[in-house]
Design an enzyme around this catalytic site. Structure first.
Site, PDB file in Angstrom:
ATOM      1  N   LYS A  23       0.596  -1.188  -0.243  1.00 43.06           N
ATOM      2  CA  LYS A  23       0.112   0.016   0.123  1.00 43.06           C
ATOM      3  C   LYS A  23       0.910   1.137   0.091  1.00 43.06           C
ATOM      4  O   LYS A  23       0.664   2.259  -0.869  1.00 43.06           O
ATOM      5  CB  LYS A  23      -0.761  -0.013   1.207  1.00 43.06           C
ATOM      6  N   THR A  29       5.585  -7.305   0.401  1.00 43.83           N
ATOM      7  CA  THR A  29       6.478  -8.158   0.932  1.00 43.83           C
ATOM      8  C   THR A  29       5.732  -9.442   1.452  1.00 43.83           C
ATOM      9  O   THR A  29       4.590  -9.124   1.787  1.00 43.83           O
ATOM     10  CB  THR A  29       7.279  -7.577   2.104  1.00 43.83           C
ATOM     11  N   ASN A  31       5.580 -11.852   4.453  1.00 43.63           N
ATOM     12  CA  ASN A  31       6.063 -12.078   6.022  1.00 43.63           C
ATOM     13  C   ASN A  31       5.997 -13.220   6.615  1.00 43.63           C
ATOM     14  O   ASN A  31       4.783 -14.020   6.473  1.00 43.63           O
ATOM     15  CB  ASN A  31       5.026 -10.889   6.802  1.00 43.63           C
ATOM     16  N   GLU A  81      11.188  -9.651   6.175  1.00 43.28           N
ATOM     17  CA  GLU A  81      10.181  -9.272   5.071  1.00 43.28           C
ATOM     18  C   GLU A  81      10.794  -9.726   3.856  1.00 43.28           C
ATOM     19  O   GLU A  81      12.039  -9.073   3.411  1.00 43.28           O
ATOM     20  CB  GLU A  81       9.715  -8.069   5.224  1.00 43.28           C
ATOM     21  N   PHE A 111      15.207   6.525   7.194  1.00 44.45           N
ATOM     22  CA  PHE A 111      15.099   7.461   6.157  1.00 44.45           C
ATOM     23  C   PHE A 111      14.405   8.517   6.687  1.00 44.45           C
ATOM     24  O   PHE A 111      13.693   8.624   7.557  1.00 44.45           O
ATOM     25  CB  PHE A 111      14.452   6.649   4.970  1.00 44.45           C
TER      26      PHE A 111
END
Length: 157
Positions: A23, A29, A31, A81, A111
């Site tokens: 999303k 990914t 999990n 992940e 980040f």
């Protein structure tokens, strides 16, 4: 320390994650459950890895994998992940995911923005593709580990 446990073979059921990969990031990914995450060597370095992945008894694809707490999202629980470098037509929750982690790309880092995170992940994907084309890495794609015994296949895939 990152390389000491490699190649690392792991298999487990795909469970619902945080719902962010597809999303928010546009990078879906798969999990693993907490039990599978807890079975990883406790001293394996957090960060970004590459290797091979296979869903059920399907084809083996290149993948990039994150082990850690995802500093950008401030996770409390460690997660593993896997982003499989392939477009699947449908979700595969409940399927068995088999992975072989072959190499290490970089440590986990935070980040400043979602864009910076996405850009770093795209670079990781390109690095994974380059590494996995090397002959010494291609041979693991054919490993018997990826052939599940008949009784282990979930949902007839």
């Amino acid at each position: 320390a990152a390389m000491r446990h490699l190649p690392y073979f792991c298999r487990g059921e795909v469970v619902k994650g945080f719902g962010r990969g597809s999303k928010e990031l546009g990078i879906p990914t798969a999990n693993f459950s907490e039990q599978v995450v807890e079975s990883f060597p406790s001293d394996i370095s957090t960060g970004i890895y590459y290797g091979w992945a296979c869903v059920g008894n399907g084809d083996v694809h290149k993948m990039v994998l994150s082990i850690g707490w995802n500093p950008f999202y401030r996770n409390i629980k460690k997660s593993v992940e896997t982003h499989i470098i392939h477009t699947f037509k449908e979700d595969f929750y409940g399927e068995i995911l088999s992975i072989v982690i072959i190499g290490y790309i970089r440590p986990e880092k935070n980040f400043d923005s979602l864009e910076a995170l996405i850009s770093a992940i795209q670079e990781d994907i390109e690095e994974a593709k380059r590494q996995l084309d090397l002959p010494e890495h291609l041979k693991l794609k054919e490993d018997n580990f990826f052939h599940l015994p008949e009784g282990k296949i979930a949902n007839n895939h």
